[in-house]
Design a protein around this motif. Structure first.
Motif, PDB file in Angstrom:
ATOM      1  N   GLY A 392       5.376  28.014 -66.289  1.00  0.00           N
ATOM      2  CA  GLY A 392       4.446  27.227 -65.501  1.00  0.00           C
ATOM      3  C   GLY A 392       3.397  26.468 -66.303  1.00  0.00           C
ATOM      4  O   GLY A 392       3.339  25.230 -66.252  1.00  0.00           O
ATOM      5  N   PRO A 393       2.540  27.154 -67.070  1.00  0.00           N
ATOM      6  CA  PRO A 393       1.449  26.436 -67.751  1.00  0.00           C
ATOM      7  C   PRO A 393       1.913  25.411 -68.772  1.00  0.00           C
ATOM      8  O   PRO A 393       1.323  24.333 -68.895  1.00  0.00           O
ATOM      9  CB  PRO A 393       0.667  27.576 -68.428  1.00  0.00           C
ATOM     10  N   ILE A 394       2.973  25.723 -69.527  1.00  0.00           N
ATOM     11  CA  ILE A 394       3.400  24.788 -70.565  1.00  0.00           C
ATOM     12  C   ILE A 394       3.965  23.506 -69.944  1.00  0.00           C
ATOM     13  O   ILE A 394       3.679  22.386 -70.392  1.00  0.00           O
ATOM     14  CB  ILE A 394       4.419  25.455 -71.523  1.00  0.00           C
ATOM     15  N   THR A 395       4.773  23.656 -68.871  1.00  0.00           N
ATOM     16  CA  THR A 395       5.310  22.473 -68.187  1.00  0.00           C
ATOM     17  C   THR A 395       4.189  21.668 -67.550  1.00  0.00           C
ATOM     18  O   THR A 395       4.150  20.438 -67.610  1.00  0.00           O
ATOM     19  CB  THR A 395       6.326  22.903 -67.110  1.00  0.00           C
ATOM     20  N   TRP A 396       3.254  22.377 -66.951  1.00  0.00           N
ATOM     21  CA  TRP A 396       2.095  21.761 -66.313  1.00  0.00           C
ATOM     22  C   TRP A 396       1.285  20.953 -67.326  1.00  0.00           C
ATOM     23  O   TRP A 396       0.860  19.827 -67.047  1.00  0.00           O
ATOM     24  CB  TRP A 396       1.266  22.886 -65.716  1.00  0.00           C
ATOM     25  N   GLY A 397       1.063  21.528 -68.519  1.00  0.00           N
ATOM     26  CA  GLY A 397       0.298  20.834 -69.547  1.00  0.00           C
ATOM     27  C   GLY A 397       0.989  19.575 -70.044  1.00  0.00           C
ATOM     28  O   GLY A 397       0.346  18.538 -70.243  1.00  0.00           O
ATOM     29  N   VAL A 398       2.300  19.653 -70.255  1.00  0.00           N
ATOM     30  CA  VAL A 398       3.058  18.479 -70.708  1.00  0.00           C
ATOM     31  C   VAL A 398       2.992  17.365 -69.668  1.00  0.00           C
ATOM     32  O   VAL A 398       2.781  16.186 -69.999  1.00  0.00           O
ATOM     33  CB  VAL A 398       4.525  18.872 -70.993  1.00  0.00           C
ATOM     34  N   LEU A 399       3.168  17.724 -68.377  1.00  0.00           N
ATOM     35  CA  LEU A 399       3.103  16.722 -67.311  1.00  0.00           C
ATOM     36  C   LEU A 399       1.711  16.107 -67.206  1.00  0.00           C
ATOM     37  O   LEU A 399       1.571  14.899 -66.980  1.00  0.00           O
ATOM     38  CB  LEU A 399       3.493  17.361 -65.967  1.00  0.00           C
ATOM     39  N   ALA A 400       0.675  16.929 -67.384  1.00  0.00           N
ATOM     40  CA  ALA A 400      -0.694  16.406 -67.313  1.00  0.00           C
ATOM     41  C   ALA A 400      -0.972  15.423 -68.443  1.00  0.00           C
ATOM     42  O   ALA A 400      -1.607  14.383 -68.237  1.00  0.00           O
ATOM     43  CB  ALA A 400      -1.695  17.563 -67.345  1.00  0.00           C
ATOM     44  N   ASP A 401      -0.509  15.733 -69.651  1.00  0.00           N
ATOM     45  CA  ASP A 401      -0.691  14.806 -70.771  1.00  0.00           C
ATOM     46  C   ASP A 401       0.101  13.518 -70.562  1.00  0.00           C
ATOM     47  O   ASP A 401      -0.360  12.420 -70.902  1.00  0.00           O
ATOM     48  CB  ASP A 401      -0.253  15.473 -72.078  1.00  0.00           C
ATOM     49  N   ALA A 402       1.306  13.645 -69.993  1.00  0.00           N
ATOM     50  CA  ALA A 402       2.174  12.474 -69.829  1.00  0.00           C
ATOM     51  C   ALA A 402       1.690  11.542 -68.728  1.00  0.00           C
ATOM     52  O   ALA A 402       1.853  10.309 -68.831  1.00  0.00           O
ATOM     53  CB  ALA A 402       3.608  12.929 -69.524  1.00  0.00           C
ATOM     54  N   THR A 403       1.082  12.099 -67.660  1.00  0.00           N
ATOM     55  CA  THR A 403       0.706  11.279 -66.509  1.00  0.00           C
ATOM     56  C   THR A 403      -0.792  11.063 -66.383  1.00  0.00           C
ATOM     57  O   THR A 403      -1.238  10.198 -65.611  1.00  0.00           O
ATOM     58  CB  THR A 403       1.215  11.920 -65.200  1.00  0.00           C
ATOM     59  N   GLY A 404      -1.575  11.857 -67.093  1.00  0.00           N
ATOM     60  CA  GLY A 404      -3.027  11.730 -67.013  1.00  0.00           C
ATOM     61  C   GLY A 404      -3.657  12.417 -65.816  1.00  0.00           C
ATOM     62  O   GLY A 404      -4.857  12.269 -65.570  1.00  0.00           O
ATOM     63  N   SER A 405      -2.864  13.161 -65.046  1.00  0.00           N
ATOM     64  CA  SER A 405      -3.417  13.886 -63.897  1.00  0.00           C
ATOM     65  C   SER A 405      -2.512  15.084 -63.595  1.00  0.00           C
ATOM     66  O   SER A 405      -1.442  15.252 -64.188  1.00  0.00           O
ATOM     67  CB  SER A 405      -3.511  12.987 -62.661  1.00  0.00           C
TER      68      SER A 405
END
Length: 435
Positions: A392-405
């Protein structure tokens, strides 16, 4: 040797009074220990508000660090629970608490990403086996129909940890500059110390098993032994094989259901302060109040669910599925909202439903598998669950960096929660067919 028939023993023992006596002697220490574990596991979410900026950590770096805790936790889960069965709960749970307290304090002194990864992994290794070990411990004290109630009473530590973290995070972060330390360092140090002290209390005061408890008389021990023996016989003979216990269908299915739940929980929990700040515009103190409100909502959920579920496994599984549906609704509100009020409402609904649901799968596993298979089976179910905590957290972090939110991440968690509900209903159907 006991005197009298089982019927006489049953008549002589007041079941409700006995369960209350056991609860008062065992649950307060377990609750306090679980509370400290949760604070030490999740306090990094508040520390991250300033730690990431101080150390130059991106969302991906932080997500990896949050995730590797669960990798260490999962790898040592089964061996730790087998060792607990060998050495006893009192000694082994105290060892777990002592090591995780020391590591939590040392995390305050990381400087580079690999330092952060190493300490989070070590914290997971130290804490491995605690939660399934507690479920195993309670299984030797509480009959099946009282077990979900007992679990709910120590599980109240979860919402308490939210309330406390939300209340004290801001004052601890405000200690910035004392003795040359950052506020986030003080937060990790101050919240790590209680587990070291509590380990000493645990080893001195926690009763190991009913057979050695001086505050139980012979009739009470006899009644408890009879009830637990009948339950063990109804669950079937133990496999006497660790591999067989690890691959039990109920262990695997319920572990997968909770893994899906924990994918979402840990993604949200480890970024909750930043997620709420973005969605509401609140400062650290304001976000802390929202997190505390979520804790109160979880407490209410736990108390309500403990009255609705527990008497039968079928009812417990239906309750779990319903909670996961509510969790999906909370995530949908977070995703579709756009206002501060909808962000707060979505977060509180989600966290209350999902975290309350998290206490149920291992309670069901403890009733569906033979007593001799519980050390390995409970640990395996929780190992699978923590696999979700890693993803959960690692995927969440990658998506947040990629999309900015966090919006895309929230949207993807909705079907994940609904799938967990579907798996629980499938387990219910199989358990009913199995009789």
């Amino acid at each position: 040797m006991r005197h009298g028939t089982d019927a006489q023993i049953m008549a002589e023992v007041n079941e409700r009074a006995l369960i209350r006596k056991i609860a008062w002697r065992t649950l307060p220490l377990i609750l306090l220990s679980f509370f400290v574990a949760l604070v030490d596991r999740a306090n990094i979410s508040f520390a991250a508000a300033t730690m990431n900026a101080d150390l130059g950590f991106s969302e991906t770096v932080y997500g990896i660090g949050a995730s590797v805790f669960f990798l260490g936790y999962a790898l040592l889960e089964v061996p730790s629970n087998l060792l607990l069965a060998k050495f006893g709960a009192r000694v082994w749970l105290a060892r777990i608490m002592l090591t995780w307290g020391v590591i939590s304090i040392l995390t305050a002194f990381v400087h580079m990403p690999w330092h952060f990864y190493a300490m989070r992994f070590a914290l997971g290794v130290a804490e491995a086996g605690f939660y399934p070990g507690v479920i195993l411990y309670l299984s030797s004290w509480f009959p099946g129909e009282h077990r979900a109630w007992a679990i709910s009473r120590f599980y109240v530590a979860l919402p308490l940890s939210y309330v406390v973290m939300g209340s004290i995070a801001a004052p601890l972060l405000a200690m910035h500059g004392w003795l040359g330390l950052h506020g986030w360092q003080w937060l990790l140090i101050v919240e790590g110390l209680p587990s070291v002290l509590l380990a000493l209390v645990l080893i001195a005061a926690l009763p190991d098993r009913p057979e050695t408890a001086p505050w139980l008389d012979k009739r009470e021990r006899g009644w408890l032994a009879d009830v637990l023996a009948r339950e063990a016989a109804a669950a079937g003979p133990p496999s006497h094989s660790v591999l067989h216990a690890l691959t039990n269908r109920f262990v695997l299915m319920l572990g997968c259901a909770n893994a899906l739940n924990y994918i979402a929980i840990n993604a949200v929990v480890f970024s909750a302060p930043k997620l709420l700040a973005q969605g509401t515009g609140l400062d650290v103190a304001g976000v802390g109040r929202v997190v505390s409100a979520g804790g109160v909502a979880i407490a209410l959920g736990v108390l309500v669910v403990s009255m609705l579920a527990g008497r039968t496994t079928a009812r417990t599984l239906v309750t779990y599925a319903g909670l996961m549906g509510l969790a999906a609704a909370g995530l949908a509100l977070l995703w579709l909202g756009g206002t501060g009020a909808s962000t707060i409402a979505g977060y509180v609904l989600y966290i209350a439903a999902a975290q309350t649901a998290g206490m149920l799968p291992l309670a069901v596993v403890s009733r569906l598998i033979p007593a001799g298979d519980r050390p390995a089976g409970l640990a395996m179910a929780n190992t699978i669950s923590q696999g979700g905590g890693f993803l959960g957290p690692i995927t969440w972090g990658v998506l947040a960096d990629a999309t900015g939110s966090y919006q895309l991440g929230v949207a993807l968690l909705i079907p994940v929660s609904l799938t967990a509900a579907a798996v629980a209903l499938a387990v219910r159907a199989r358990s009913l067919r199995a009789g």
